[in-house]
Design a protein around this motif. Structure first.
Motif, short mmCIF file in Angstrom:
data_model
loop_
_atom_site.label_atom_id
_atom_site.label_comp_id
_atom_site.label_asym_id
_atom_site.label_seq_id
_atom_site.Cartn_x
_atom_site.Cartn_y
_atom_site.Cartn_z
N CYS A 48 0.82 -1.21 0.00
CA CYS A 48 0.00 0.00 0.00
C CYS A 48 0.85 1.26 0.00
CB CYS A 48 -0.90 0.02 1.24
SG CYS A 48 -2.28 -1.12 1.08
N VAL A 49 0.35 2.26 -0.67
CA VAL A 49 0.97 3.59 -0.64
C VAL A 49 -0.15 4.61 -0.50
CG1 VAL A 49 2.94 2.95 -2.08
CG2 VAL A 49 0.86 3.84 -3.15
N VAL A 50 0.24 5.85 -0.15
CA VAL A 50 -0.72 6.95 -0.21
C VAL A 50 -0.41 7.70 -1.50
CG1 VAL A 50 -1.44 9.15 0.80
CG2 VAL A 50 -1.00 7.18 2.27
N GLY A 51 -1.37 7.67 -2.44
CA GLY A 51 -1.09 8.27 -3.73
C GLY A 51 -2.36 8.61 -4.49
N ASP A 52 -2.14 9.30 -5.60
CA ASP A 52 -3.24 9.62 -6.50
C ASP A 52 -3.27 8.50 -7.55
OD1 ASP A 52 -4.67 10.50 -8.75
OD2 ASP A 52 -4.40 12.60 -8.16
N PRO A 53 -4.30 7.67 -7.54
CA PRO A 53 -4.31 6.50 -8.46
C PRO A 53 -4.16 6.92 -9.93
CG PRO A 53 -6.09 6.34 -6.85
CD PRO A 53 -5.49 7.69 -6.68
N ASP A 54 -4.83 7.99 -10.32
CA ASP A 54 -4.75 8.41 -11.73
C ASP A 54 -3.32 8.85 -12.09
OD1 ASP A 54 -7.39 7.86 -11.94
OD2 ASP A 54 -8.06 9.95 -11.72
N LYS A 55 -2.73 9.63 -11.18
CA LYS A 55 -1.39 10.17 -11.48
C LYS A 55 -0.35 9.04 -11.47
CE LYS A 55 -2.45 14.54 -11.74
NZ LYS A 55 -3.91 14.36 -11.62
N LEU A 56 -0.50 8.11 -10.53
CA LEU A 56 0.47 7.01 -10.50
C LEU A 56 0.29 6.11 -11.72
CD1 LEU A 56 0.62 6.05 -6.71
CD2 LEU A 56 2.29 7.30 -8.07
N GLU A 57 -0.96 5.98 -12.18
CA GLU A 57 -1.18 5.19 -13.40
C GLU A 57 -0.55 5.91 -14.60
OE1 GLU A 57 -5.16 3.71 -13.83
OE2 GLU A 57 -4.88 3.30 -15.96
N GLN A 58 -0.68 7.23 -14.61
CA GLN A 58 -0.05 8.01 -15.68
C GLN A 58 1.47 7.79 -15.67
OE1 GLN A 58 -0.75 12.20 -15.28
NE2 GLN A 58 0.28 12.73 -17.18
N LEU A 59 2.03 7.81 -14.46
CA LEU A 59 3.47 7.60 -14.31
C LEU A 59 3.88 6.23 -14.87
CD1 LEU A 59 5.32 8.12 -10.88
CD2 LEU A 59 5.92 6.30 -12.44
N LEU A 60 3.16 5.20 -14.40
CA LEU A 60 3.50 3.83 -14.83
C LEU A 60 3.27 3.65 -16.32
CD1 LEU A 60 2.30 1.19 -12.22
CD2 LEU A 60 4.61 1.84 -12.87
N THR A 61 2.20 4.26 -16.82
CA THR A 61 1.90 4.16 -18.25
C THR A 61 3.06 4.73 -19.06
OG1 THR A 61 -0.46 4.29 -17.82
CG2 THR A 61 0.25 4.83 -20.05
N ASN A 62 3.57 5.87 -18.63
CA ASN A 62 4.71 6.47 -19.33
C ASN A 62 5.90 5.51 -19.37
OD1 ASN A 62 3.37 8.80 -19.86
ND2 ASN A 62 4.30 10.00 -18.23
N LEU A 63 6.19 4.89 -18.21
CA LEU A 63 7.34 3.99 -18.16
C LEU A 63 7.11 2.75 -19.01
CD1 LEU A 63 8.41 4.10 -14.38
CD2 LEU A 63 9.19 5.51 -16.28
N VAL A 64 5.90 2.18 -18.89
CA VAL A 64 5.60 0.96 -19.66
C VAL A 64 5.60 1.29 -21.16
CG1 VAL A 64 3.84 -0.81 -20.14
CG2 VAL A 64 4.32 -0.13 -17.78
N SER A 65 5.02 2.43 -21.51
CA SER A 65 4.98 2.84 -22.91
C SER A 65 6.39 2.94 -23.47
CB SER A 65 4.24 4.17 -23.01
OG SER A 65 4.44 4.76 -24.25
#
Lengths: 707, 122
Positions: free
Chosen positions: A460-477
């Protein structure tokens, strides 16, 4: 701290030491002279006494000679008149001997005794002769004289007296010689002391002269500095005012008049509040001034934005930097006022521009992208193969343009601090699942497989799910684009210290050495053709890193063993749910102290923090101190205008409680932009409660990471 | 079951695309309006199952139009979805407080637009 005496202090010490030597030398000279005077007086005394004694010796000799002469004359003439000196000598003899013996000098007692004995014999001899002559025995008297006994006695007396006289003379000579030696010594000493004194006085004169010269130079420098400061004061573009302890204007430079439109005569003596469009009361203003620190001391002083008010009633944005200085009798304040209307206008224009770009570019892109999407989707009927390919190209580039616009807007929002984060407790596994699910289609297009490796326990983390998904999407992309067809991209989640680490591993070419230092920069691409080949914007990693950092984490990369790259994201972790259904999160929640005198505000804010932080409320500073004494507070939210108190007065105590504690103000003072010692100034009328919560938790996350 | 949609946007191209996109779903019947005022005139006569409102429009903007609809008892329960090129979170929150059912960001995907609308009014 090591004490280093300054030149001034050394000079002062030397002067004082030198001046202290002068009286010592003078006392020395006085004592030496005094001793010499005493010695001279003693010598004179001794000399006088010696002379007197020698006179007495002479008188004794004369008296005996008179006895001799008188008796001889009497023997020859038998005339009594010849006995007159003899009779006088007889009378004086005793008084003369007594006078000498009274001086009581032991060394001559023996000689005096011998002399007296000789004198007695001589007088007895003389008395016999006188007696014989009177009895008519002149022949017997003459025969007695002829024996020479009387002459021998007289010679003995003369010798004794000569010895005594010589003794006295020698004693006097010895004393005189000693005195001369002593005087010579005294002369040398006094001369040396006087030379020393002269040297000291010369030194003092030199030091005093030098001191005067330096003082004069210092005064010249001070005058020049003062002139420069006056020129600076008068010539600076910013308005500068000197305020007294109550905030009244004591002095001002011409720029104040230029900025506010008042003449100097109108403003001097007025309270500075006349220059501000502000809801502050006089008491609040005073309290605010009281909390201003000394300039340059531990970064004290205060900088804050206000709305200024000109003489014609118009208002403008202004920034005030204010510092306390110690005046002659009371605290004074120096306030530098800057008209920041242009800066604010530029900021508004930028915001407006970004907003316009957002709307005006997206609107035509909606039409273009929509049309192409409909065409591609067959809404206008089936397309020929060539036409379909052209529509695909157009759609793909339209999408890329939309991504670029979105990325530019994101970067702008991040850099201006306007990107909003909806922080909440979340699990990492589902986040990775969503990202992979949304990226599977993209990976398929590139012939790349996405696989995930997750631990069996929840993270678990404290985070913004949308922003962290954006972050991960950038890396995966990125990973997909750089992995050869048929390859695999792994998304791997693990735990590293107090962080959850998510790794995205590709089998690409790796990152060129020369590109590594700027890989997280804006519009960073390994080569110019990269964006065309891969369809990227060059902003993805910059955005990813900013998002991670705003979560209190970071993004980095390493070479992957066997070729390729591993990008990793670290986000501070929080404990996972417990088996009994309750969460440990409650224990991990940060404690936030909220000081406000309004019950409704306290209730609303506490409600907004529910599940995200423990809120401890305080209506007064005293209540706040109680909270600090009992609890470990991770962040503090202050209202400024408390009843009779200023929330900013708590800052020092809060910093003492926890130095790196995030401190926010949540205030109704619309004018306030910044405040010394405060991390964020949030205005009630312009900030939603959820923004307050987000900002607080974000700051807490950042500080935790820093710790 | 037929779903009557009113799509309000001042951009004719986007109106047309939205009409086409929504029309891909055979259950959707789409009416369009080019302004808030035109929409109110339409709404005076018809009550749609859902209204999609552009936020920024000259004259009466989307939020004002929503307020006017909520003032009308006949329209107060019509689900409203905003379509906006400004998708800031604070704006989205404001839309929620305005009693909107949801927000669709521009540029939207025309092939999935009807699905998004269905999901929001479900």
């Amino acid at each position: 701290m090591k004490f280093r005496p300054s030149k001034v202090w050394l000079r002062r010490g030397a002067t004082i030491a030198t001046l202290a030597l002068v009286p010592l030398i003078l006392v020395g000279v006085f004592l030496a002279m005094h001793a010499e005077f005493r010695a001279v007086a003693q010598l004179r005394d001794v000399s006088e006494r010696t002379d007197a004694k020698r006179d007495l010796f002479a008188d004794i000799l004369i008296a005996h000679a008179d006895v001799e002469t008188g008796v001889r004359g009497f023997i020859i003439t038998a005339d009594d008149r010849y006995l007159e000196p003899y009779n006088i000598a007889l009378l004086r003899r005793e008084s003369l001997f007594s006078a000498i013996e009274d001086q009581g000098e032991p060394e001559i007692h023996a000689a005096l005794a011998r002399l007296r004995k000789l004198s007695d014999a001589k007088l007895a001899n003389a008395a016999l002769n006188v007696s014989d002559v009177r009895a008519g025995r002149i022949r017997q008297a003459r025969e007695r004289v002829a024996t020479g006994n009387g002459k021998a006695l007289m010679d003995e007396i003369r010798r004794e007296l000569a010895d005594l006289d010589a003794h006295e003379a020698a004693k006097l000579a010895q004393l005189t010689e000693r005195s001369s030696a002593s005087r010579a010594m005294l002369e040398r000493s006094v001369t040396a002391m006087l030379i020393g004194l002269a040297l000291l006085l010369a030194m003092v004169t030199m030091i005093v002269n030098r001191s005067f010269r330096m003082r004069s130079e210092a005064m010249d420098r001070a005058e020049r500095l003062s002139d420069r400061q006056k020129a600076l004061f008068a010539g600076t573009v910013d308005g500068v005012m000197l305020l007294d302890g109550r905030g009244r204007i004591l002095r001002m430079n011409p720029s104040v008049s230029r900025i506010f439109g008042y003449s100097e005569e109108e403003l001097l003596g007025q309270h500075n509040m006349v220059l501000l469009e502000t809801p502050y009361s006089m008491e609040q203003s005073m309290a605010w001034l009281q909390s201003v620190g000394v300039a340059g001391k531990h970064g004290a002083g205060r900088r804050q934005e206000f709305t200024g008010k000109r003489s014609d009633g118009t208002t403008f944005d202004t920034e005030v930097a204010i510092s306390m200085i110690h005046g002659e009798t009371e605290k004074n304040y120096v306030a530098a006022i800057r008209d920041i209307s242009d800066r604010k206008r530029a900021e508004r224009m930028k915001t407006e521009f970004v907003s316009t770009v957002s709307h005006e570019l997206r609107t035509p892109l909606t039409s273009i992208g929509g049309s192409l999407g409909l065409l591609e989707g067959g809404a206008a009927g089936p397309l020929e193969e060539k036409a379909k390919r052209l529509v695909e190209i157009a759609k793909s580039n339209c999408d890329r343009l939309i991504r670029l616009i979105n990325d530019i807007l994101d970067i702008e929002k991040i850099e201006s601090g306007k990107m909003e984060f909806d922080l909440r407790r979340m699990q990492v596994g589902p986040l990775i699942g969503r990202t992979v699910s949304s990226m599977n289609g993209f990976a398929d297009q590139h012939g790349v497989t996405l696989t995930t490796v997750l631990p069996p326990w929840p993270q678990c983390v404290v985070g913004d799910p949308d922003k962290l998904e954006q972050l991960l999407t950038n890396l995966v992309s990125n990973a997909v684009k750089h992995t050869p067809k048929g390859g695999e991209v792994e998304i791997f989640s693990t735990h590293d210290g107090g962080h959850v680490r998510i790794e995205v591993r590709d089998r690409g070419q790796g990152i060129p050495t020369e590109f590594r230092s700027r890989i997280f920069g804006k519009f960073a691409m390994a080569d110019a053709s990269d964006s065309r080949l891969k369809g990227g914007t060059g902003l993805g990693l910059a955005i990813a890193r900013e998002i991670a950092r705003r979560h209190g984490g970071d993004v980095g990369f390493d070479d992957r063993q066997g070729g390729g790259t591993v990008f990793h994201v670290d986000i501070p972790s929080v404990s996972a749910e417990r088996t009994d259904g309750r969460t440990d999160l409650d224990q991990d929640l940060p404690s936030v102290l909220h000081i406000d005198d309004d019950d409704d505000t306290l209730a609303v804010v506490a409600s907004a923090f529910e599940g995200k932080a423990h809120v401890m409320t305080a209506h007064t500073l005293a209540e706040a101190r109680e909270v600090l004494n009992k609890s470990d507070v991770a962040a503090a939210i202050l209202d400024i205008g408390l009843a009779y108190e200023n929330g900013l007065d708590m800052i020092a105590e809060l910093r003492k409680h926890r130095e790196a504690m995030p401190i926010l103000t949540f205030t109704a003072y619309d004018d306030m932009r910044t405040a010394e010692g405060v991390d964020r100034v949030l205005i009630k009328s312009r900030t939603s409660v959820s923004d307050l919560v987000d900002t607080t938790l974000l700051l807490v996350g950042e500080r935790r990471r820093a710790a | 079951m037929t779903i009557e949609v009113l799509y309000v946007d001042d951009e004719p191209d986007i109106r047309e695309i939205a009409e086409l996109a929504l029309g891909l779903d055979p259950d959707f019947v789409v009416a369009t309006a080019s302004s808030g005022e035109e929409a109110l005139a339409y709404l005076a006569m018809y009550v749609p199952d859902v209204a999609l409102l552009d936020v920024m429009m000259p004259g009466m903007d989307g939020p004002t139009l929503l307020e006017r609809m909520r003032d009308d008892p006949k329209l107060e329960s019509v689900p409203v979805i905003f379509v906006t090129a400004r998708a800031q979170r604070s704006e989205l929150q404001n839309f929620s407080t305005l009693d909107a059912r949801g927000v669709i960001a521009k540029p939207f995907d025309p092939m999935t637009l009807s699905g998004q609308v269905r999901a929001l009014i479900a």
